[in-house]
Design a protein around this motif. Structure first.
Motif, PDB file in Angstrom:
ATOM      1  N   LEU A 191       0.824  -1.214   0.000  1.00  0.00           N
ATOM      2  CA  LEU A 191       0.000   0.000   0.000  1.00  0.00           C
ATOM      3  C   LEU A 191       0.858   1.264   0.000  1.00  0.00           C
ATOM      4  O   LEU A 191       0.434   2.300   0.527  1.00  0.00           O
ATOM      5  N   GLY A 192       2.029   1.188  -0.615  1.00  0.00           N
ATOM      6  CA  GLY A 192       2.897   2.353  -0.659  1.00  0.00           C
ATOM      7  C   GLY A 192       2.292   3.538  -1.386  1.00  0.00           C
ATOM      8  O   GLY A 192       2.673   4.688  -1.138  1.00  0.00           O
ATOM      9  N   ASP A 193       1.317   3.281  -2.268  1.00  0.00           N
ATOM     10  CA  ASP A 193       0.655   4.357  -3.002  1.00  0.00           C
ATOM     11  C   ASP A 193      -0.640   4.811  -2.348  1.00  0.00           C
ATOM     12  O   ASP A 193      -1.371   5.623  -2.914  1.00  0.00           O
ATOM     13  N   ARG A 194      -0.923   4.298  -1.141  1.00  0.00           N
ATOM     14  CA  ARG A 194      -2.185   4.619  -0.463  1.00  0.00           C
ATOM     15  C   ARG A 194      -1.960   5.201   0.933  1.00  0.00           C
ATOM     16  O   ARG A 194      -2.891   5.225   1.737  1.00  0.00           O
ATOM     17  N   VAL A 195      -0.769   5.674   1.206  1.00  0.00           N
ATOM     18  CA  VAL A 195      -0.428   6.080   2.576  1.00  0.00           C
ATOM     19  C   VAL A 195      -1.278   7.245   3.067  1.00  0.00           C
ATOM     20  O   VAL A 195      -1.505   7.389   4.275  1.00  0.00           O
ATOM     21  N   ASP A 196      -1.763   8.090   2.163  1.00  0.00           N
ATOM     22  CA  ASP A 196      -2.532   9.267   2.575  1.00  0.00           C
ATOM     23  C   ASP A 196      -4.040   9.057   2.507  1.00  0.00           C
ATOM     24  O   ASP A 196      -4.806   9.967   2.832  1.00  0.00           O
ATOM     25  N   ASN A 197      -4.472   7.872   2.096  1.00  0.00           N
ATOM     26  CA  ASN A 197      -5.900   7.588   2.028  1.00  0.00           C
ATOM     27  C   ASN A 197      -6.466   7.271   3.405  1.00  0.00           C
ATOM     28  O   ASN A 197      -5.826   6.598   4.210  1.00  0.00           O
ATOM     29  N   ARG A 198      -7.689   7.751   3.647  1.00  0.00           N
ATOM     30  CA  ARG A 198      -8.392   7.387   4.876  1.00  0.00           C
ATOM     31  C   ARG A 198      -9.065   6.025   4.692  1.00  0.00           C
ATOM     32  O   ARG A 198      -9.297   5.597   3.558  1.00  0.00           O
ATOM     33  N   PRO A 199      -9.421   5.347   5.797  1.00  0.00           N
ATOM     34  CA  PRO A 199     -10.033   4.023   5.684  1.00  0.00           C
ATOM     35  C   PRO A 199     -11.246   3.969   4.765  1.00  0.00           C
ATOM     36  O   PRO A 199     -11.428   2.991   4.023  1.00  0.00           O
ATOM     37  N   GLY A 200     -12.089   5.008   4.795  1.00  0.00           N
ATOM     38  CA  GLY A 200     -13.285   5.025   3.957  1.00  0.00           C
ATOM     39  C   GLY A 200     -12.988   5.065   2.473  1.00  0.00           C
ATOM     40  O   GLY A 200     -13.880   4.802   1.651  1.00  0.00           O
ATOM     41  N   GLU A 201     -11.763   5.396   2.114  1.00  0.00           N
ATOM     42  CA  GLU A 201     -11.351   5.440   0.713  1.00  0.00           C
ATOM     43  C   GLU A 201     -10.670   4.140   0.264  1.00  0.00           C
ATOM     44  O   GLU A 201     -10.180   4.055  -0.855  1.00  0.00           O
ATOM     45  N   LEU A 202     -10.658   3.138   1.148  1.00  0.00           N
ATOM     46  CA  LEU A 202      -9.998   1.873   0.875  1.00  0.00           C
ATOM     47  C   LEU A 202     -11.007   0.729   0.914  1.00  0.00           C
ATOM     48  O   LEU A 202     -12.019   0.802   1.611  1.00  0.00           O
ATOM     49  N   SER A 203     -10.737  -0.320   0.152  1.00  0.00           N
ATOM     50  CA  SER A 203     -11.575  -1.520   0.211  1.00  0.00           C
ATOM     51  C   SER A 203     -11.356  -2.243   1.536  1.00  0.00           C
ATOM     52  O   SER A 203     -10.410  -1.950   2.288  1.00  0.00           O
ATOM     53  N   GLY A 204     -12.215  -3.232   1.809  1.00  0.00           N
ATOM     54  CA  GLY A 204     -12.057  -4.004   3.036  1.00  0.00           C
ATOM     55  C   GLY A 204     -10.707  -4.703   3.102  1.00  0.00           C
ATOM     56  O   GLY A 204     -10.051  -4.699   4.142  1.00  0.00           O
ATOM     57  N   GLY A 205     -10.298  -5.286   1.991  1.00  0.00           N
ATOM     58  CA  GLY A 205      -9.003  -5.950   1.964  1.00  0.00           C
ATOM     59  C   GLY A 205      -7.854  -4.994   2.187  1.00  0.00           C
ATOM     60  O   GLY A 205      -6.872  -5.322   2.884  1.00  0.00           O
ATOM     61  N   GLN A 206      -7.959  -3.782   1.611  1.00  0.00           N
ATOM     62  CA  GLN A 206      -6.909  -2.782   1.811  1.00  0.00           C
ATOM     63  C   GLN A 206      -6.891  -2.302   3.259  1.00  0.00           C
ATOM     64  O   GLN A 206      -5.818  -2.068   3.830  1.00  0.00           O
ATOM     65  N   GLN A 207      -8.075  -2.146   3.871  1.00  0.00           N
ATOM     66  CA  GLN A 207      -8.118  -1.739   5.278  1.00  0.00           C
ATOM     67  C   GLN A 207      -7.452  -2.794   6.164  1.00  0.00           C
ATOM     68  O   GLN A 207      -6.736  -2.449   7.108  1.00  0.00           O
ATOM     69  N   GLN A 208      -7.670  -4.079   5.843  1.00  0.00           N
ATOM     70  CA  GLN A 208      -7.030  -5.109   6.646  1.00  0.00           C
ATOM     71  C   GLN A 208      -5.521  -5.091   6.433  1.00  0.00           C
ATOM     72  O   GLN A 208      -4.752  -5.383   7.355  1.00  0.00           O
ATOM     73  N   ARG A 209      -5.066  -4.727   5.234  1.00  0.00           N
ATOM     74  CA  ARG A 209      -3.625  -4.589   5.003  1.00  0.00           C
ATOM     75  C   ARG A 209      -3.048  -3.434   5.829  1.00  0.00           C
ATOM     76  O   ARG A 209      -1.918  -3.520   6.325  1.00  0.00           O
TER      77      ARG A 209
END
Length: 240
Positions: A144-162
């Protein structure tokens, strides 16, 4: 024995439980959730604790995670007796030595991914620059190096678990304790998260997975079956 004393019998195991019992009381009613559990887990093992609802696996998870203490018996984590520690000492152990991954993710919705990951380091008193660096590094390690600034609501369930896995890794803990980590995920996200745990195990991490799903447990290298508060089976699992 003091809580900091290390014995020769426990130094070769990351996790060592001996004769652990846990009894709960509600008025005149007494319930024994654990009835004498013995368990040893060495560094680098990937162990799944499997059992149905009411088997005692949640109680065991709470004790392994230093969220509760045994009524009787001992628990050594990395050779350190944690079974008689105070609440303050247990909180310190949880923050330094155990990385938690929960079914519900437990992310703060208002914070960016990297800020969620850095929280254990905040509690440890680490400086802000080093916290940020280590949080970004942990997120990169879980893809998730390209998602460091995203909030949880902007991520899928799998990404949130990551993100939750990255938070578990950031303190370089003795063990990663995953409690039903795929329970809220679809099949695709489940496969991805289990693949990530496989990679962490392959890199030498010690993982304890709590689950009621036998197909999930099959990803581990060793399965412990718990029923009625007792470990009833200890089985090696075939290679993935």
């Amino acid at each position: 024995m003091s809580t900091l004393e290390v014995t020769s019998e426990t130094t070769d195991a990351v996790v060592s439980l001996e004769g652990v019992r846990k009894t709960y009381h509600s008025g005149s009613i007494e319930f024994e959730a654990l009835r004498g559990v013995d368990m040893r887990i060495t560094a680098g093992e990937y162990v799944a604790v499997v059992g149905p609802s009411g088997s005692g696996k949640s109680t065991l998870m709470n004790i392994l995670g230093c969220l509760d203490v045994p009524t009787q018996g001992s628990y050594h984590l990395g050779g350190e007796d944690v079974s008689t520690m105070s609440e303050t000492e247990l909180a310190n152990v949880r923050n330094r030595r155990i990385g938690f991954v929960f079914q519900q993710f437990n992310l703060l919705p208002s914070l960016a991914a990297w800020r969620n990951v850095e929280l254990p380091l905040v509690y440890a008193g680490m400086g802000s620059a080093e916290r940020h660096e280590r949080a970004v590094e942990a997120l990169t390690r879980v893809g998730l190096g390209d998602r460091v600034d995203n909030r949880p609501g902007e991520l899928s369930g799998g990404q949130q678990q990551r993100v939750a896995v990255a938070r578990a890794l950031v303190t370089e803990p003795d063990i990663i304790l995953a409690d039903e980590p795929t329970g809220n995920l679809d099949s695709g996200s489940t496969t991805a998260v289990l693949g990530l745990l496989d990679e962490l195990h392959d890199s030498g991490r010690t993982i304890v997975l709590i689950t009621h799903e036998h197909d999930v447990a099959a990803r581990a290298s060793r399965n412990l079956t718990i029923r009625d508060g007792l470990i009833t089976a200890d089985d090696l699992v075939g290679a993935r």
